[in-house]
Scaffold this motif. Structure first.
Motif, PDB file in Angstrom:
ATOM      1  N   ALA A  72       0.833  -1.208   0.000  1.00 58.66           N
ATOM      2  CA  ALA A  72       0.000   0.000   0.000  1.00 58.66           C
ATOM      3  C   ALA A  72       0.866   1.257   0.000  1.00 58.66           C
ATOM      4  O   ALA A  72       0.530   2.249  -0.649  1.00 58.66           O
ATOM      5  CB  ALA A  72      -0.933   0.003   1.205  1.00 58.66           C
ATOM      6  N   ILE A  73       1.986   1.200   0.696  1.00 55.67           N
ATOM      7  CA  ILE A  73       2.905   2.342   0.719  1.00 55.67           C
ATOM      8  C   ILE A  73       3.537   2.524  -0.659  1.00 55.67           C
ATOM      9  O   ILE A  73       3.585   3.641  -1.188  1.00 55.67           O
ATOM     10  CB  ILE A  73       3.980   2.159   1.811  1.00 55.67           C
ATOM     11  CG1 ILE A  73       3.331   2.218   3.196  1.00 55.67           C
ATOM     12  CG2 ILE A  73       5.079   3.206   1.680  1.00 55.67           C
ATOM     13  CD1 ILE A  73       4.232   1.762   4.333  1.00 55.67           C
ATOM     14  N   LYS A  74       4.008   1.427  -1.253  1.00 52.13           N
ATOM     15  CA  LYS A  74       4.611   1.506  -2.590  1.00 52.13           C
ATOM     16  C   LYS A  74       3.622   2.036  -3.619  1.00 52.13           C
ATOM     17  O   LYS A  74       3.994   2.758  -4.535  1.00 52.13           O
ATOM     18  CB  LYS A  74       5.103   0.127  -3.034  1.00 52.13           C
ATOM     19  CG  LYS A  74       6.378  -0.318  -2.365  1.00 52.13           C
ATOM     20  CD  LYS A  74       6.773  -1.679  -2.891  1.00 52.13           C
ATOM     21  CE  LYS A  74       8.010  -2.222  -2.233  1.00 52.13           C
ATOM     22  NZ  LYS A  74       8.347  -3.577  -2.703  1.00 52.13           N
ATOM     23  N   ALA A  75       2.353   1.679  -3.463  1.00 50.40           N
ATOM     24  CA  ALA A  75       1.315   2.115  -4.402  1.00 50.40           C
ATOM     25  C   ALA A  75       0.849   3.547  -4.113  1.00 50.40           C
ATOM     26  O   ALA A  75       0.034   4.090  -4.860  1.00 50.40           O
ATOM     27  CB  ALA A  75       0.122   1.159  -4.337  1.00 50.40           C
ATOM     28  N   GLY A  76       1.362   4.135  -3.040  1.00 49.69           N
ATOM     29  CA  GLY A  76       0.987   5.502  -2.699  1.00 49.69           C
ATOM     30  C   GLY A  76      -0.374   5.624  -2.045  1.00 49.69           C
ATOM     31  O   GLY A  76      -0.923   6.720  -1.945  1.00 49.69           O
ATOM     32  N   GLN A  77      -0.920   4.513  -1.562  1.00 47.84           N
ATOM     33  CA  GLN A  77      -2.235   4.540  -0.923  1.00 47.84           C
ATOM     34  C   GLN A  77      -2.170   5.007   0.526  1.00 47.84           C
ATOM     35  O   GLN A  77      -3.123   5.578   1.040  1.00 47.84           O
ATOM     36  CB  GLN A  77      -2.877   3.154  -0.982  1.00 47.84           C
ATOM     37  CG  GLN A  77      -3.144   2.697  -2.379  1.00 47.84           C
ATOM     38  CD  GLN A  77      -3.576   1.246  -2.426  1.00 47.84           C
ATOM     39  OE1 GLN A  77      -3.416   0.488  -1.472  1.00 47.84           O
ATOM     40  NE2 GLN A  77      -4.112   0.844  -3.555  1.00 47.84           N
ATOM     41  N   ILE A  78      -1.045   4.725   1.178  1.00 48.52           N
ATOM     42  CA  ILE A  78      -0.848   5.099   2.577  1.00 48.52           C
ATOM     43  C   ILE A  78       0.507   5.773   2.692  1.00 48.52           C
ATOM     44  O   ILE A  78       1.487   5.327   2.096  1.00 48.52           O
ATOM     45  CB  ILE A  78      -0.924   3.870   3.501  1.00 48.52           C
ATOM     46  CG1 ILE A  78      -2.327   3.277   3.473  1.00 48.52           C
ATOM     47  CG2 ILE A  78      -0.515   4.232   4.931  1.00 48.52           C
ATOM     48  CD1 ILE A  78      -2.506   2.049   4.308  1.00 48.52           C
ATOM     49  N   ALA A  79       0.531   6.853   3.483  1.00 46.89           N
ATOM     50  CA  ALA A  79       1.787   7.556   3.722  1.00 46.89           C
ATOM     51  C   ALA A  79       1.955   7.762   5.219  1.00 46.89           C
ATOM     52  O   ALA A  79       0.992   8.074   5.922  1.00 46.89           O
ATOM     53  CB  ALA A  79       1.790   8.901   3.012  1.00 46.89           C
ATOM     54  N   PHE A  80       3.155   7.554   5.701  1.00 45.02           N
ATOM     55  CA  PHE A  80       3.509   7.809   7.094  1.00 45.02           C
ATOM     56  C   PHE A  80       4.473   8.981   7.109  1.00 45.02           C
ATOM     57  O   PHE A  80       5.478   8.963   6.403  1.00 45.02           O
ATOM     58  CB  PHE A  80       4.165   6.575   7.724  1.00 45.02           C
ATOM     59  CG  PHE A  80       3.223   5.433   7.921  1.00 45.02           C
ATOM     60  CD1 PHE A  80       2.460   5.326   9.068  1.00 45.02           C
ATOM     61  CD2 PHE A  80       3.094   4.445   6.951  1.00 45.02           C
ATOM     62  CE1 PHE A  80       1.585   4.266   9.250  1.00 45.02           C
ATOM     63  CE2 PHE A  80       2.226   3.379   7.121  1.00 45.02           C
ATOM     64  CZ  PHE A  80       1.468   3.289   8.274  1.00 45.02           C
ATOM     65  N   ARG A  81       4.165   9.997   7.922  1.00 48.63           N
ATOM     66  CA  ARG A  81       4.971  11.210   7.948  1.00 48.63           C
ATOM     67  C   ARG A  81       5.403  11.520   9.377  1.00 48.63           C
ATOM     68  O   ARG A  81       4.608  11.429  10.313  1.00 48.63           O
ATOM     69  CB  ARG A  81       4.165  12.388   7.403  1.00 48.63           C
ATOM     70  CG  ARG A  81       3.473  12.133   6.069  1.00 48.63           C
ATOM     71  CD  ARG A  81       4.369  12.250   4.877  1.00 48.63           C
ATOM     72  NE  ARG A  81       4.738  13.581   4.569  1.00 48.63           N
ATOM     73  CZ  ARG A  81       4.073  14.391   3.754  1.00 48.63           C
ATOM     74  NH1 ARG A  81       2.958  13.988   3.171  1.00 48.63           N
ATOM     75  NH2 ARG A  81       4.519  15.598   3.514  1.00 48.63           N
ATOM     76  N   ASP A  82       6.650  11.944   9.501  1.00 51.22           N
ATOM     77  CA  ASP A  82       7.226  12.340  10.789  1.00 51.22           C
ATOM     78  C   ASP A  82       6.842  13.783  11.072  1.00 51.22           C
ATOM     79  O   ASP A  82       7.260  14.686  10.353  1.00 51.22           O
ATOM     80  CB  ASP A  82       8.744  12.180  10.730  1.00 51.22           C
ATOM     81  CG  ASP A  82       9.452  12.666  11.982  1.00 51.22           C
ATOM     82  OD1 ASP A  82       8.776  12.972  12.990  1.00 51.22           O
ATOM     83  OD2 ASP A  82      10.694  12.735  11.940  1.00 51.22           O
ATOM     84  N   ILE A  83       6.076  14.008  12.109  1.00 49.07           N
ATOM     85  CA  ILE A  83       5.634  15.361  12.433  1.00 49.07           C
ATOM     86  C   ILE A  83       6.800  16.252  12.825  1.00 49.07           C
ATOM     87  O   ILE A  83       6.738  17.477  12.672  1.00 49.07           O
ATOM     88  CB  ILE A  83       4.539  15.366  13.514  1.00 49.07           C
ATOM     89  CG1 ILE A  83       3.842  16.732  13.548  1.00 49.07           C
ATOM     90  CG2 ILE A  83       5.089  14.981  14.873  1.00 49.07           C
ATOM     91  CD1 ILE A  83       3.245  17.180  12.233  1.00 49.07           C
ATOM     92  N   ASN A  84       7.895  15.686  13.293  1.00 49.82           N
ATOM     93  CA  ASN A  84       9.054  16.486  13.671  1.00 49.82           C
ATOM     94  C   ASN A  84       9.725  17.114  12.444  1.00 49.82           C
ATOM     95  O   ASN A  84      10.366  18.149  12.554  1.00 49.82           O
ATOM     96  CB  ASN A  84      10.041  15.645  14.468  1.00 49.82           C
ATOM     97  CG  ASN A  84       9.411  15.156  15.750  1.00 49.82           C
ATOM     98  OD1 ASN A  84       9.039  15.942  16.600  1.00 49.82           O
ATOM     99  ND2 ASN A  84       9.235  13.850  15.868  1.00 49.82           N
ATOM    100  N   ALA A  85       9.548  16.510  11.291  1.00 48.28           N
ATOM    101  CA  ALA A  85      10.085  17.059  10.042  1.00 48.28           C
ATOM    102  C   ALA A  85       9.134  18.090   9.417  1.00 48.28           C
ATOM    103  O   ALA A  85       9.554  18.890   8.592  1.00 48.28           O
ATOM    104  CB  ALA A  85      10.356  15.936   9.047  1.00 48.28           C
ATOM    105  N   GLU A  86       7.862  18.024   9.805  1.00 47.28           N
ATOM    106  CA  GLU A  86       6.838  18.933   9.272  1.00 47.28           C
ATOM    107  C   GLU A  86       5.959  19.435  10.420  1.00 47.28           C
ATOM    108  O   GLU A  86       4.773  19.140  10.470  1.00 47.28           O
ATOM    109  CB  GLU A  86       5.963  18.201   8.267  1.00 47.28           C
ATOM    110  CG  GLU A  86       6.705  17.580   7.104  1.00 47.28           C
ATOM    111  CD  GLU A  86       5.777  16.765   6.225  1.00 47.28           C
ATOM    112  OE1 GLU A  86       4.947  17.387   5.531  1.00 47.28           O
ATOM    113  OE2 GLU A  86       5.878  15.534   6.256  1.00 47.28           O
TER     114      GLU A  86
END
Length: 126
Positions: free
Chosen positions: A31-45
């Motif tokens: 799902a991540i490779k397909a761009g369906q789910i993304a995990f983001r670090d809030i410390n970077a944004e």
């Protein structure tokens, strides 16, 4: 690439949070490779969800996510949304996300998150 169905913001500086997300990423690799789910670090944004009225500290305290419709999910609702998309974990979403269990699930998640947040603050994990 289309917009992810679910974008999850979490605190990589919390070892418990980071380990949990690393585990989910392994289970959701397709799902991540397909761009369906993304995990983001809030410390970077740190201001990524400011438009929703969500602060950096809010996200350090609880998981937050934006679904494909632009709706904000918080805490236990994020966990349930992830379980629904994780192979072999739909039963967790059904068990903890059903109408009868959901209020207790949210309460338990929030109390655990409060304890984890306090522990991370004491340890200086910012």
């Amino acid at each position: 690439m289309s917009k992810p169905v679910l974008t999850i913001w979490y605190n990589t500086r919390c070892p418990v949070c980071d380990d949990g997300i690393v585990r989910q990423k392994r289970r959701l690799i397709e799902a991540i490779k397909a761009g369906q789910i993304a995990f983001r670090d809030i410390n970077a944004e740190p201001s990524a969800l400011a438009g929703y009225g969500v602060s950096l500290e809010d996200i350090r305290r609880r998981l937050h996510a934006i679904d494909a419709d632009g709706e904000l999910l918080v805490g236990a609702d994020v966990a349930i949304a992830v379980w629904l998309r994780t192979p072999g974990e739909g039963w967790l979403a059904a068990l903890f996300g059903n109408r009868a269990a959901l209020p207790l699930t949210r309460y338990a998640y929030d109390r655990f998150a409060d304890l984890l947040y306090a522990w991370n603050r004491r340890k200086g994990r910012w």
